[in-house]
Design an enzyme around this catalytic site. Structure first.
Site, PDB file in Angstrom:
ATOM      1  N   ASP A 144       0.869  -1.093   0.192  1.00  0.00           N
ATOM      2  CA  ASP A 144      -0.033  -0.145   0.425  1.00  0.00           C
ATOM      3  C   ASP A 144       0.831   1.230  -0.002  1.00  0.00           C
ATOM      4  O   ASP A 144       2.345   1.197   0.065  1.00  0.00           O
ATOM      5  CB  ASP A 144      -1.023   0.385   1.390  1.00  0.00           C
ATOM      6  CG  ASP A 144      -1.957  -0.722   1.259  1.00  0.00           C
ATOM      7  OD1 ASP A 144      -2.653  -1.543   0.160  1.00  0.00           O
ATOM      8  OD2 ASP A 144      -1.950  -1.745   2.124  1.00  0.00           O
ATOM      9  N   ASP A 158      -7.065  -1.276  -5.061  1.00  0.00           N
ATOM     10  CA  ASP A 158      -7.762  -1.288  -3.534  1.00  0.00           C
ATOM     11  C   ASP A 158      -9.095  -0.189  -4.403  1.00  0.00           C
ATOM     12  O   ASP A 158      -9.836  -0.254  -4.308  1.00  0.00           O
ATOM     13  CB  ASP A 158      -7.229  -0.721  -1.971  1.00  0.00           C
ATOM     14  CG  ASP A 158      -6.418  -1.538  -2.075  1.00  0.00           C
ATOM     15  OD1 ASP A 158      -6.416  -2.389  -1.466  1.00  0.00           O
ATOM     16  OD2 ASP A 158      -6.218  -1.046  -0.708  1.00  0.00           O
TER      17      ASP A 158
END
Length: 185
Positions: A144, A158
């Site tokens: 991330d 995401d």
């Protein structure tokens, strides 16, 4: 007997919504796969670049402290919840992929193809991390790197999943089904 009835497609209480004037036309699997491939490759390339250039460095400020690029390895879900359940998230991603494959057999709607393609590409993106990133074997940490202030750090997979899910909600509220029919309740 109409073409829709011969093909076993529903005709009662529904109309086609694909612009073919009453028939669904052809399946939209190519659109689904194209969108999925685009979302997956965009996610994969972004993660490769971020890991190569930004990992183990200070965050890069894009908009002051409101938006930064900061690399983290997330073994859980959003906000790092459930880090001990990495295998469960891997199984869920695999189940989403199987469900999309099943729905694709009856897919005649371009908007649904786009939505499912986004979900599929995002699921494959995060599943790739869980399978191949350290420590590997269904327990890898998802990369991330998009870090808005006061929110979870996330990635492009995401984003694709959230956008696909949002589009599915809109399509469902509008009564559009994956088979291209629109419910007229």
């Amino acid at each position: 007997m109409t073409e829709a009835e011969q093909a076993g497609r529903p005709t009662t209480g529904a109309t086609a919504a694909d612009g073919t004037g009453g028939t669904r036309g052809r399946r939209r699997i190519g659109v689904l796969l194209g969108v999925a491939a685009f979302a997956y490759l965009l996610d994969l390339v972004s993660k490769l670049l971020v890991v190569a250039k930004l990992e183990h460095h200070d965050p890069i400020q894009i908009v002051g402290t409101l938006l930064q690029l900061e690399v983290i390895r997330n073994r859980g879900a959003a906000f790092g919840i459930g880090e001990a359940m990495t295998i469960v998230f891997t199984v869920i991603a695999a189940a989403v992929i199987v469900a999309i494959a099943r729905i694709a057999r009856k897919l005649y709607s371009v908007p649904w193809a786009i939505a499912l393609g986004l979900l599929l590409g995002g699921a494959f993106g995060n599943l790739t991390d869980r399978l191949f990133r350290s420590p590997g074997g269904f327990e890898g940490g998802v990369v991330d790197f998009i870090a808005p202030a006061h929110f979870a750090v996330f990635n492009l997979a995401d984003s694709a999943i959230v956008c696909g899910g949002f589009l599915i909600v809109i399509l469902s509220f509008r009564g559009l089904d994956p088979d291209g029919t629109v419910h007229q309740d």
